[in-house]
Design a protein around this motif. Structure first.
Motif, PDB file in Angstrom:
ATOM      1  N   ARG A  15      44.849  11.976   0.946  1.00  0.00           N
ATOM      2  CA  ARG A  15      44.695  13.154   0.088  1.00  0.00           C
ATOM      3  C   ARG A  15      43.521  13.969   0.628  1.00  0.00           C
ATOM      4  O   ARG A  15      42.484  13.412   0.966  1.00  0.00           O
ATOM      5  CB  ARG A  15      44.416  12.725  -1.353  1.00  0.00           C
ATOM      6  N   GLN A  17      41.518  18.112   0.268  1.00  0.00           N
ATOM      7  CA  GLN A  17      41.432  19.364  -0.476  1.00  0.00           C
ATOM      8  C   GLN A  17      41.781  20.491   0.473  1.00  0.00           C
ATOM      9  O   GLN A  17      41.171  20.632   1.528  1.00  0.00           O
ATOM     10  CB  GLN A  17      40.037  19.577  -1.045  1.00  0.00           C
ATOM     11  N   ASP A  26      44.315  19.812  -4.308  1.00  0.00           N
ATOM     12  CA  ASP A  26      44.422  18.471  -3.743  1.00  0.00           C
ATOM     13  C   ASP A  26      45.862  18.274  -3.286  1.00  0.00           C
ATOM     14  O   ASP A  26      46.795  18.491  -4.058  1.00  0.00           O
ATOM     15  CB  ASP A  26      44.082  17.410  -4.786  1.00  0.00           C
TER      16      ASP A  26
END
Length: 75
Positions: A15, A17, A26
């Motif tokens: 994950r 940003q 995200d």
């Protein structure tokens, strides 16, 4: 500077940003490259102060390739 060994192997789901158009999202994606050793070999001397190299190559689920220094592994 020597980067630590990758805690997240290539091919892992991660994950990050994603910053686009003033919005931060995200997103889940796939780690495709860890360039820590190559960056360390440069010793922060790439001949410029802009567009610094990033450690990780990431493929977003829509096929775009992005680079970042920060990933969170999805377990």
């Amino acid at each position: 500077m020597k980067y630590p060994p990758p805690a997240t192997p290539e091919g892992s789901r991660v994950r990050i940003q994603l910053h686009e158009g003033g919005t931060v999202t995200d997103v889940e994606c796939t780690l495709v490259g860890d360039y820590g050793d190559e960056i360390a070999a440069l010793r922060n001397d790439v001949g410029r102060q802009w567009a610094r190299p990033q450690r990780y190559g990431i493929v977003l689920d829509d096929g775009r390739l992005v680079f970042t220094d920060v990933v969170a592994r999805i377990d």
